[in-house]
Design a protein around this motif. Structure first.
Motif, short mmCIF file in Angstrom:
data_model
loop_
_atom_site.label_atom_id
_atom_site.label_comp_id
_atom_site.label_asym_id
_atom_site.label_seq_id
_atom_site.Cartn_x
_atom_site.Cartn_y
_atom_site.Cartn_z
N PHE A 68 59.30 -21.97 -84.23
CA PHE A 68 59.57 -20.69 -83.59
C PHE A 68 59.76 -19.52 -84.56
O PHE A 68 59.17 -18.46 -84.38
CB PHE A 68 60.83 -20.78 -82.72
N VAL A 69 60.64 -19.67 -85.55
CA VAL A 69 61.16 -18.53 -86.31
C VAL A 69 60.68 -18.61 -87.77
O VAL A 69 61.07 -19.54 -88.48
CB VAL A 69 62.70 -18.50 -86.27
N GLY A 80 54.58 -20.89 -83.30
CA GLY A 80 54.69 -19.92 -82.22
C GLY A 80 54.54 -20.57 -80.85
O GLY A 80 53.85 -20.05 -79.97
N ALA A 81 55.21 -21.71 -80.65
CA ALA A 81 55.04 -22.46 -79.41
C ALA A 81 55.49 -21.67 -78.18
O ALA A 81 54.89 -21.78 -77.11
CB ALA A 81 55.81 -23.78 -79.49
N ASP A 82 56.55 -20.88 -78.33
CA ASP A 82 57.01 -20.05 -77.20
C ASP A 82 55.93 -19.06 -76.77
O ASP A 82 55.68 -18.87 -75.57
CB ASP A 82 58.31 -19.34 -77.55
N LYS A 83 55.27 -18.47 -77.75
CA LYS A 83 54.22 -17.50 -77.44
C LYS A 83 52.99 -18.19 -76.84
O LYS A 83 52.33 -17.65 -75.93
CB LYS A 83 53.85 -16.72 -78.69
N ALA A 84 52.67 -19.37 -77.33
CA ALA A 84 51.52 -20.10 -76.79
C ALA A 84 51.74 -20.47 -75.33
O ALA A 84 50.85 -20.28 -74.49
CB ALA A 84 51.25 -21.36 -77.63
N VAL A 85 52.92 -21.00 -75.02
CA VAL A 85 53.21 -21.35 -73.63
C VAL A 85 53.16 -20.11 -72.75
O VAL A 85 52.57 -20.12 -71.65
CB VAL A 85 54.59 -22.04 -73.51
N THR A 86 53.73 -19.00 -73.22
CA THR A 86 53.74 -17.77 -72.43
C THR A 86 52.32 -17.28 -72.16
O THR A 86 52.00 -16.87 -71.03
CB THR A 86 54.56 -16.69 -73.16
N ARG A 87 51.46 -17.34 -73.17
CA ARG A 87 50.05 -16.93 -72.98
C ARG A 87 49.35 -17.81 -71.95
O ARG A 87 48.64 -17.32 -71.07
CB ARG A 87 49.29 -17.03 -74.30
N LYS A 276 36.46 -26.41 -87.85
CA LYS A 276 35.80 -26.00 -89.09
C LYS A 276 36.58 -24.88 -89.78
O LYS A 276 36.99 -23.91 -89.14
CB LYS A 276 34.38 -25.52 -88.79
N GLY A 277 36.78 -25.06 -91.06
CA GLY A 277 37.45 -24.04 -91.85
C GLY A 277 38.96 -24.04 -91.76
O GLY A 277 39.61 -23.24 -92.42
N ALA A 278 39.52 -24.93 -90.94
CA ALA A 278 40.97 -24.96 -90.76
C ALA A 278 41.63 -25.79 -91.85
O ALA A 278 41.17 -26.89 -92.18
CB ALA A 278 41.32 -25.53 -89.39
N ALA A 279 42.71 -25.28 -92.39
CA ALA A 279 43.45 -25.95 -93.46
C ALA A 279 44.63 -26.72 -92.88
O ALA A 279 44.90 -26.70 -91.68
CB ALA A 279 43.94 -24.93 -94.49
N HIS A 280 45.34 -27.40 -93.78
CA HIS A 280 46.49 -28.23 -93.40
C HIS A 280 47.74 -27.37 -93.48
O HIS A 280 48.55 -27.49 -94.41
CB HIS A 280 46.56 -29.42 -94.36
N GLU A 281 47.96 -26.50 -92.49
CA GLU A 281 49.11 -25.59 -92.54
C GLU A 281 49.36 -25.00 -91.16
O GLU A 281 48.52 -25.06 -90.27
CB GLU A 281 48.90 -24.51 -93.59
N GLU A 282 50.56 -24.40 -91.01
CA GLU A 282 51.06 -23.99 -89.70
C GLU A 282 50.22 -22.91 -89.04
O GLU A 282 50.08 -22.90 -87.81
CB GLU A 282 52.52 -23.54 -89.81
N ASN A 283 49.67 -21.98 -89.82
CA ASN A 283 48.85 -20.94 -89.19
C ASN A 283 47.62 -21.55 -88.51
O ASN A 283 47.22 -21.11 -87.42
CB ASN A 283 48.42 -19.90 -90.21
N ALA A 284 47.04 -22.56 -89.13
CA ALA A 284 45.89 -23.22 -88.53
C ALA A 284 46.29 -23.98 -87.26
O ALA A 284 45.56 -23.98 -86.26
CB ALA A 284 45.25 -24.18 -89.54
N TRP A 285 47.47 -24.60 -87.29
CA TRP A 285 47.93 -25.35 -86.11
C TRP A 285 48.31 -24.39 -84.99
O TRP A 285 48.02 -24.66 -83.82
CB TRP A 285 49.09 -26.25 -86.52
N ALA A 286 48.91 -23.26 -85.33
CA ALA A 286 49.22 -22.26 -84.32
C ALA A 286 47.96 -21.73 -83.65
O ALA A 286 47.94 -21.49 -82.44
CB ALA A 286 50.00 -21.10 -84.95
N ALA A 287 46.89 -21.59 -84.43
CA ALA A 287 45.65 -21.04 -83.89
C ALA A 287 45.02 -21.94 -82.84
O ALA A 287 44.26 -21.47 -81.99
CB ALA A 287 44.66 -20.79 -85.03
N ARG A 288 45.33 -23.24 -82.88
CA ARG A 288 44.75 -24.14 -81.88
C ARG A 288 45.78 -24.74 -80.92
O ARG A 288 45.45 -25.62 -80.12
CB ARG A 288 43.94 -25.25 -82.54
N LEU A 289 47.01 -24.24 -80.99
CA LEU A 289 48.03 -24.78 -80.10
C LEU A 289 47.70 -24.51 -78.63
O LEU A 289 48.00 -25.34 -77.77
CB LEU A 289 49.40 -24.22 -80.45
#
Length: 298
Positions: A68-69, A80-87, A276-289
């Motif tokens: 979250f924070v 950003g799980a709260d934002k993903a659920v809200t979207r 494709k092009g996604a790395a092993h890190e939180e921004n990449a995981w957030a992008a596909r949550l």
């Protein structure tokens, strides 16, 4: 074993405009005996929770500091799980969910997120590699039992949840993906949805293993014996193609085949995606949550 729990209000009050618009956060502390010790979880309640009477599905997420924070995260990056659920709710793709983010224990993370049955099935030479990385006893079974038999009942008592497995998910990445898969297989009547994201199926770095080690074979044997019939469950798996994830495609292919051999149908019972092009890190995981949650909880 004796468990002591405390539920503490942590952030904005339910009546504030911010809480109504962005949901509400609580903190939960579970103090357990050895080997787990105290566990801290952050609970996010979606907008409208306090004003209504409906019940909610729940998703449990590993590495809670990174959910979250940004200020609490290890790399100033979050899912950003709260934002993903809200979207997703606003788009009508899922029903509202409660998110429970369980903090990792720092130095003990590796041994707590390690699937214990695979450790037990490994050869002595491979176990020695795991022992060196763990720097202590493997505690995956105790952790899964804590989630299933202590934390989840606490959440169900404290909040208006939909308690059945079909509305209960567990998600994690890397080692968190390992323990999420393990919990899903080990406790099928508790966790009916699992997201295993950039999962490090090899359990350690390839260069550290003996030349004849077959860790993926341990997974194949374990899944064949324990995955069972789908019974309405859903399993999401994925990986990127950059940084550590660049190693993952052939490992994931063997896991996919093992799940298929168990009778699970791809894109119906389980998903396996490459980004494709996604790395092993939180921004990449957030992008596909959004993809993950929408597939698991559609």
């Amino acid at each position: 074993m004796r468990w002591i729990a405390a539920l503490l209000l942590a952030f904005a009050s339910a009546g504030s405009a911010q809480a109504q618009q962005g949901g509400r956060f609580d903190e939960m502390f579970v103090t357990a005996g050895a080997p787990i010790g105290e566990v801290h979880a952050t609970v996010w309640l979606p907008p409208g929770y306090d004003a209504g009477k409906q019940r909610y599905g729940v998703v449990y997420m590993q590495d809670g500091q990174n959910v979250f924070v940004p200020a609490r995260s290890g790399f100033n990056k979050v899912w950003g799980a709260d934002k993903a659920v809200t979207r997703l709710v606003a788009a009508g793709r899922i029903a509202p969910l409660i998110v429970v983010a369980i903090d990792h224990p720092g130095k003990a993370r590796y041994r707590q997120y390690f699937p214990q049955a695979l450790y037990a099935a490994a050869t002595p030479a491979v176990r020695a590699v795991f022992d060196k990385a763990a720097e202590g006893p493997i505690t995956g079974d105790a952790y899964v039992d804590l989630l299933a038999h202590t934390l989840k009942p606490m959440i169900d008592r404290a909040y208006r949840t939909r308690r059945d497995a079909a509305h209960t998910g567990i998600i994690g990445s890397s080692m968190g993906g390992l323990i999420s898969c393990y919990a899903f297989v080990r406790r099928p009547r508790v966790f009916g949805r699992a997201g295993c994201v950039s999962t490090h199926w090899l359990l350690t770095m390839p260069a550290d293993l003996p030349p004849d080690a077959d860790v993926l074979g341990l997974w194949e044997t374990y899944l064949a014996a324990n995955l069972g019939k789908t019974a309405g469950r859903r399993l999401w798996m994925d990986h990127g193609t950059e940084t550590l994830d660049a190693n993952y495609a052939p490992w994931q292919a063997r896991i996919d085949a093992a799940v298929t051999r168990a009778g699970w149908v791809r894109d119906r019972d389980f998903a396996s995606r490459e980004y494709k092009g996604a790395a092993h890190e939180e921004n990449a995981w957030a992008a596909r949550l959004d993809d993950i949650l929408a597939w698991l909880f559609a």
